[in-house]
Structure formats: structure tokens, C-alpha cells
Scaffold this motif. Structure first.
Motif, PDB file in Angstrom:
ATOM      1  N   ARG A 181      76.070 101.367  86.743  1.00 21.41           N
ATOM      2  CA  ARG A 181      77.093 102.418  86.732  1.00 21.41           C
ATOM      3  C   ARG A 181      78.395 101.947  87.390  1.00 21.41           C
ATOM      4  NH1 ARG A 181      72.518 105.614  88.447  1.00 21.41           N
ATOM      5  NH2 ARG A 181      71.704 106.875  86.720  1.00 21.41           N
ATOM      6  N   LEU A 182      78.266 101.193  88.483  1.00 19.67           N
ATOM      7  CA  LEU A 182      79.458 100.695  89.152  1.00 19.67           C
ATOM      8  C   LEU A 182      80.224  99.704  88.285  1.00 19.67           C
ATOM      9  CD1 LEU A 182      78.126 100.183  92.802  1.00 19.67           C
ATOM     10  CD2 LEU A 182      79.675 101.965  91.974  1.00 19.67           C
ATOM     11  N   LEU A 183      79.490  98.982  87.422  1.00 17.53           N
ATOM     12  CA  LEU A 183      80.137  98.022  86.531  1.00 17.53           C
ATOM     13  C   LEU A 183      80.687  98.673  85.273  1.00 17.53           C
ATOM     14  CD1 LEU A 183      77.654  95.018  86.844  1.00 17.53           C
ATOM     15  CD2 LEU A 183      79.948  95.215  87.825  1.00 17.53           C
ATOM     16  N   GLY A 184      80.568  99.976  85.183  1.00 17.43           N
ATOM     17  CA  GLY A 184      81.168 100.691  84.065  1.00 17.43           C
ATOM     18  C   GLY A 184      80.248 100.980  82.902  1.00 17.43           C
ATOM     19  N   ALA A 185      78.946 100.829  83.086  1.00 17.40           N
ATOM     20  CA  ALA A 185      78.020 101.100  81.988  1.00 17.40           C
ATOM     21  C   ALA A 185      77.904 102.599  81.744  1.00 17.40           C
ATOM     22  CB  ALA A 185      76.642 100.516  82.306  1.00 17.40           C
ATOM     23  N   ARG A 186      77.814 102.956  80.498  1.00 20.06           N
ATOM     24  CA  ARG A 186      77.644 104.351  80.135  1.00 20.06           C
ATOM     25  C   ARG A 186      76.177 104.758  80.314  1.00 20.06           C
ATOM     26  NH1 ARG A 186      81.232 104.625  74.532  1.00 20.06           N
ATOM     27  NH2 ARG A 186      83.246 103.999  75.485  1.00 20.06           N
ATOM     28  N   PRO A 187      75.887 106.069  80.383  1.00 22.89           N
ATOM     29  CA  PRO A 187      74.482 106.495  80.533  1.00 22.89           C
ATOM     30  C   PRO A 187      73.572 105.947  79.435  1.00 22.89           C
ATOM     31  CG  PRO A 187      75.960 108.321  80.972  1.00 22.89           C
ATOM     32  CD  PRO A 187      76.821 107.205  80.480  1.00 22.89           C
ATOM     33  N   ARG A 188      74.080 105.875  78.197  1.00 23.38           N
ATOM     34  CA  ARG A 188      73.267 105.334  77.122  1.00 23.38           C
ATOM     35  C   ARG A 188      72.961 103.861  77.348  1.00 23.38           C
ATOM     36  NH1 ARG A 188      75.691 106.136  71.255  1.00 23.38           N
ATOM     37  NH2 ARG A 188      75.537 108.290  72.025  1.00 23.38           N
ATOM     38  N   GLN A 189      73.928 103.114  77.861  1.00 21.81           N
ATOM     39  CA  GLN A 189      73.696 101.700  78.139  1.00 21.81           C
ATOM     40  C   GLN A 189      72.745 101.506  79.309  1.00 21.81           C
ATOM     41  OE1 GLN A 189      77.847 100.637  78.671  1.00 21.81           O
ATOM     42  NE2 GLN A 189      77.921  99.653  76.644  1.00 21.81           N
ATOM     43  N   VAL A 190      72.839 102.382  80.308  1.00 22.28           N
ATOM     44  CA  VAL A 190      71.919 102.287  81.444  1.00 22.28           C
ATOM     45  C   VAL A 190      70.488 102.513  80.989  1.00 22.28           C
ATOM     46  CG1 VAL A 190      71.275 103.318  83.648  1.00 22.28           C
ATOM     47  CG2 VAL A 190      73.687 102.972  83.100  1.00 22.28           C
ATOM     48  N   ILE A 191      70.296 103.502  80.117  1.00 19.58           N
ATOM     49  CA  ILE A 191      68.946 103.793  79.647  1.00 19.58           C
ATOM     50  C   ILE A 191      68.432 102.676  78.756  1.00 19.58           C
ATOM     51  CG2 ILE A 191      67.575 105.365  78.233  1.00 19.58           C
ATOM     52  CD1 ILE A 191      69.352 107.634  79.187  1.00 19.58           C
ATOM     53  N   GLY A 192      69.262 102.197  77.833  1.00 24.59           N
ATOM     54  CA  GLY A 192      68.798 101.223  76.856  1.00 24.59           C
ATOM     55  C   GLY A 192      68.631  99.824  77.408  1.00 24.59           C
TER      56      GLY A 192
END
Length: 283
Positions: A181-192
Motif C-alpha cells: 500500500r505504501l508503494l502505491g498498490a491498489r487493493p486489487r493488486q494487493v489481493i492478487g
């Protein structure tokens, strides 16, 4: 070979007291209760000659029952993947009331007799059941169809999926999500890419266990399946039918095919899991 046998007889480098005796008892126990029955099952269809085996291979009813069991087990295991992941997530990361009760209920399909599960599902999803009646009004028939078979196999296979995903998800560091999240990942990217990617080998393992269980499931299926030949008859039920007809060669032939399918599927799943685990161990 002689060196390995001598090392075993001397107890190797183990400091465990009674190493040779305990290992010998374990091997003998495994041989009598696992290897010997499987070996007898592999030899039984051939006792009446090769021609009898060829006759069994031309049994279209057998192949229809095997396909019903195979396709239903695959469908149930696939449907259990998102459901098992969601339940494991709620148990590990969720803080809802009644979480301990839900944790105990997940193992219930493994604790109760399979016949009880089958009767309960058939009662609920029958055309006059609590859930079957409203579904029938909108044109969805569950009981006595392949849909009912898949539902029963999902019920008995769900604990395998949840219990394989849960410990891996529990040991997954929360810092990975925060860093993403701190690196700018979206929630969908965090989950996937952060949550689902490390769970892929575990999901494949749960799929293999649920599939292997579904291929041989009997008690929870026969009450809701309808048991119509070429439509909703499963392979384990056909084994019982063959035994009632005193066709022991046919029954053991079907059992041997089920054993080979389950065994090969577990080998394949293990190989795929090992290949996909390489990047996880490297990272």
C-alpha cells in the motif's frame, strides 16, 4: 543397497531409543494395512483372466458412472476454492463474533457420518424441502440431479480447502500488505499479487485433496443423487451394485480405476505444487 541396509540395522545416526524396532513395526504395520490391501486390489480383477478385464472395459455404464464422479469432483473442488479462501480469510483476519463456533463447524463434515450428511442435504434440497421448494419454483432442481452431487461433494470437501489455506494465510506477514500500500498498490493488486500469489501452491493442494475425496465419496451423495444409470449414478455406488450382483471382478475393476485416478491426481498436484513453490522458497 547393502550399505543402506547395514546403516538401517545399526540405527543410522539417530539417537532415538528403539529406532530399529519402532521403524520395523511401522513398516510392517504399513505393509499389512496399506500396501497389502492395495496390492490385492490391483491383482483381483486379473484372477478371472484377461478376457474378463476386457469385458469390463467395454461397460458403458461404468464409464458413465466414472465420468459422473470425475466431473462432479472437479466441479466441486473448483467451486470450493473461492469459498474456502473466503472462509479461511474470515477465520484468520476477521474479528466477527462467533468466529470460534464457525471454526468448529468447518470440521463438522469430517466428524459426522456421511450418511447423515446425505440425508440432511436430501431433506433440505428435495422438491418439498426448506431450500428445494423455493428453488423449484424458479426452475432450479438440486436434489436427484448432478447439481445435488456437486453440492454434496462441496460439503465434504470444503474442510480440506479451508484447513490447507488457513495456516499459510496465518503465517503471511501483515507487513507485506502495508508495504504494498505504501508503494502505491491498489487493493486489487494487493489481493492478487501479495495475498493470493503465495497461496497458489496451497490452493492446489487443497484442490487435490478435495478432488480425491470427492472421487470416492459415497454416503453423502447417494441420498441426493437420484442414482439413475447414465445420468446421476456415481462410481462408488456402481461398485456396490456390482457386489450385489456377485460381480466381484467388475467391482474391483471400478475400484482399481478410482484408486488410480485419485493416486495420479495427487501425484500431478504434488508436482505442480512443487514447481510453483520454487519462486516462493527463492524469495
Amino acid at each position: 543397497m547393502k550399505k543402506a541396509f547395514a546403516l538401517f540395522w545399526q540405527g543410522g545416526d539417530s539417537t532415538l531409543p528403539g529406532y530399529r524396532l519402532s521403524l520395523t513395526v511401522t513398516l510392517v504395520w504399513t505393509g499389512f494395512f496399506i500396501i497389502l490391501p492395495l496390492f490385492a486390489l490391483a491383482l483381483r480383477p486379473w484372477q478371472n483372466g484377461f478376457g474378463m478385464v476386457l469385458n469390463e472395459l467395454h461397460d458403458t455404464r461404468m464409464f458413465a458412472a466414472l465420468w459422473t464422479s470425475f466431473s462432479s469432483a472437479v466441479a466441486a473442488a473448483l467451486l470450493n476454492i473461492p469459498l474456502g479462501w473466503f472462509l479461511a480469510w474470515m477465520l484468520v483476519r476477521g474479528h466477527l463474533p462467533g468466529r470460534k463456533m464457525a471454526d468448529a463447524l468447518i470440521d463438522l463434515p469430517l466428524a459426522i457420518p456421511t450418511a447423515v450428511s446425505g440425508i440432511t442435504l436430501a431433506t433440505l434440497y428435495s422438491p418439498r424441502g426448506w431450500l428445494g421448494a423455493p428453488l423449484s419454483k424458479i426452475g432450479i432442481d438440486v436434489a436427484y440431479t448432478r447439481t445435488g452431487i456437486v453440492l454434496a461433494l462441496m460439503f465434504v470437501g470444503l474442510p480440506f480447502m479451508v484447513r490447507t489455506i488457513e495456516p499459510v494465510l496465518k503465517n503471511l506477514p501483515h507487513e507485506l500488505e502495508e508495504a504494498a500500500r505504501l508503494l502505491g498498490a491498489r487493493p486489487r493488486q494487493v489481493i492478487g499479487r501479495v495475498l493470493l500469489a503465495p497461496l497458489i501452491p496451497t490452493v492446489i493442494t487443497g484442490f487435490g485433496l478435495a478432488f480425491a475425496r470427492g472421487m470416492g465419496e459415497y454416503g453423502s451423495v447417494i441420498f441426493i443423487a437420484g442414482n439413475q444409470p447414465f445420468k446421476s449414478e456415481i462410481a462408488p455406488l456402481l461398485i456396490v451394485v456390482r457386489l450385489q450382483e456377485f460381480d466381484y471382478s467388475g467391482a474391483t475393476a471400478i475400484a482399481l480405476i478410482l484408486l488410480l485416478i485419485s493416486f495420479l491426481s495427487l501425484i500431478f498436484v504434488g508436482a505442480v505444487r512443487k514447481k510453483l513453490s520454487v519462486w516462493t522458497s527463492a524469495s
